[in-house]
Design an enzyme around this catalytic site. Sequence first.
Site, short mmCIF file in Angstrom:
data_model
loop_
_atom_site.label_atom_id
_atom_site.label_comp_id
_atom_site.label_asym_id
_atom_site.label_seq_id
_atom_site.Cartn_x
_atom_site.Cartn_y
_atom_site.Cartn_z
N ARG A 194 -14.18 -2.18 -8.59
CA ARG A 194 -12.96 -1.38 -8.33
C ARG A 194 -11.92 -1.65 -9.42
O ARG A 194 -12.20 -1.49 -10.59
CB ARG A 194 -12.39 -1.68 -6.94
CG ARG A 194 -13.10 -0.96 -5.82
CD ARG A 194 -12.29 -0.96 -4.54
NE ARG A 194 -11.75 -2.27 -4.20
CZ ARG A 194 -11.04 -2.50 -3.11
NH1 ARG A 194 -10.77 -1.52 -2.26
NH2 ARG A 194 -10.58 -3.72 -2.84
N GLY B 237 -17.31 -1.30 1.87
CA GLY B 237 -18.53 -1.38 1.08
C GLY B 237 -19.43 -2.51 1.54
O GLY B 237 -18.95 -3.58 1.91
N THR C 255 -17.03 -8.72 0.17
CA THR C 255 -16.88 -7.74 -0.90
C THR C 255 -17.40 -8.34 -2.19
O THR C 255 -17.15 -9.51 -2.49
CB THR C 255 -15.41 -7.32 -1.10
OG1 THR C 255 -15.28 -6.57 -2.31
CG2 THR C 255 -14.47 -8.53 -1.14
N ARG D 265 -16.46 4.11 6.24
CA ARG D 265 -15.01 4.12 6.12
C ARG D 265 -14.46 5.06 7.20
O ARG D 265 -15.10 6.03 7.57
CB ARG D 265 -14.59 4.55 4.72
CG ARG D 265 -15.23 3.66 3.65
CD ARG D 265 -14.65 3.88 2.27
NE ARG D 265 -15.43 3.18 1.26
CZ ARG D 265 -15.29 1.90 0.94
NH1 ARG D 265 -14.39 1.17 1.59
NH2 ARG D 265 -16.02 1.34 0.00
N ASP E 44 -16.33 -7.61 -5.01
CA ASP E 44 -15.28 -7.50 -6.03
C ASP E 44 -14.53 -8.80 -6.30
O ASP E 44 -13.84 -8.90 -7.32
CB ASP E 44 -14.26 -6.43 -5.64
CG ASP E 44 -14.90 -5.06 -5.45
OD1 ASP E 44 -15.99 -4.83 -6.01
OD2 ASP E 44 -14.32 -4.23 -4.73
N ASP F 25 -11.84 -9.78 -5.00
CA ASP F 25 -10.45 -9.40 -5.21
C ASP F 25 -9.53 -9.76 -4.05
O ASP F 25 -8.43 -9.22 -3.93
CB ASP F 25 -10.35 -7.90 -5.51
CG ASP F 25 -10.89 -7.03 -4.38
OD1 ASP F 25 -11.53 -7.58 -3.45
OD2 ASP F 25 -10.70 -5.81 -4.44
N ASP G 226 -10.14 -6.13 1.82
CA ASP G 226 -8.75 -6.11 2.25
C ASP G 226 -8.41 -4.88 3.10
O ASP G 226 -7.56 -4.96 3.99
CB ASP G 226 -7.80 -6.23 1.05
CG ASP G 226 -8.12 -5.23 -0.06
OD1 ASP G 226 -8.98 -4.36 0.14
OD2 ASP G 226 -7.48 -5.32 -1.13
#
Length: 324
Positions: free
Chosen positions: A175, A15, A129, A76, A131, A133, A107
């Site tokens: 996510r 992303g 990212t 992707r 996120d 995360d 990741d």
Amino acid sequence: MAKEIKTIGVLTSGGDAPGMNAAIRAVVRKGIANGVKIKGIKKGYQGLLNEEIIDLEKQNVSDIIQRGGTILGTARCSEFRTLEGQQAGAGICKKHGIDGIVVIGGDGSYKGAQALSKQGINTIGVPGTIDLDIACTEYTIGFDTAINTAMDAIDKVRDTSSSHERCSIIEVMGRDAGYIALWCGVANGAEDILLPEKYDYNEQNIINNIINNRKRGKTHHIIINAEGIGHSTSMARRIEAATGIETRATILGYMQRGGNPTCKDRFYASIMGAYAADILCQGKTNRVVGYQHGEFLDFDIDEALAMKKDISEYQYEVSRILSM
């Protein structure tokens, strides 16, 4: 002896995130300052397999630091999850004289970088990212812009929610991670914050909270719902049926991944990109750049992928108390 690096490739994968262009710019200019050539790989690992590779000079990255998205594009690539795809990617790197690659992504992108390193291509990951995360770092490129974009949108929804005395469920991205929801929930003064890491799926508690707040004279109710929970529209219908209060769902969606990056995302991404170019030129491989306790540093990708990250119990407890 460390492998001599003469040419560095740079790609963005997964992303997109605001600040990726700042990182690309830093890789290019710091790499050139270190005396190496830079090649841009378009559309992530898919572009590598398709040999969409271009030369990058300093002037190619002028006037991009303020732009959202990524000038290299991203995609992707399921083929790169296979050993055959990874071997093909390493072969293409060698064909184009690329000794090392900086991979900017999350990741999933790191797993591709890890695979390239095993195939003899020096590889460094940079955390890109929204996120937040990635366990080895307190900062990821794009998170700051995303939360500010979401915060501004939620403020606007609150205005109309208050005017119409309604309940609003606002779904934010992330996510399976609840960091955007947590930060915006606190910053926007939400009455309920639903995090994938903490939510018990007991809607009756939310319904009771809405009814009790209305009895106390509260004219609106804001629920921040994380993407990992989702189903905001059906949740809104159930809450309206149970409370009799008009309830609307707003899904902010991809607007959180776009827009001009904040100063923090431009600055941190620039330092991370430069750091990645430096350690690659030093001969390091299979590393990921991170930020902890005010310092930029690097970790082994294998160790970074094995680390776990969870919502701070204290921050979560504070968010609950402040929302009451």
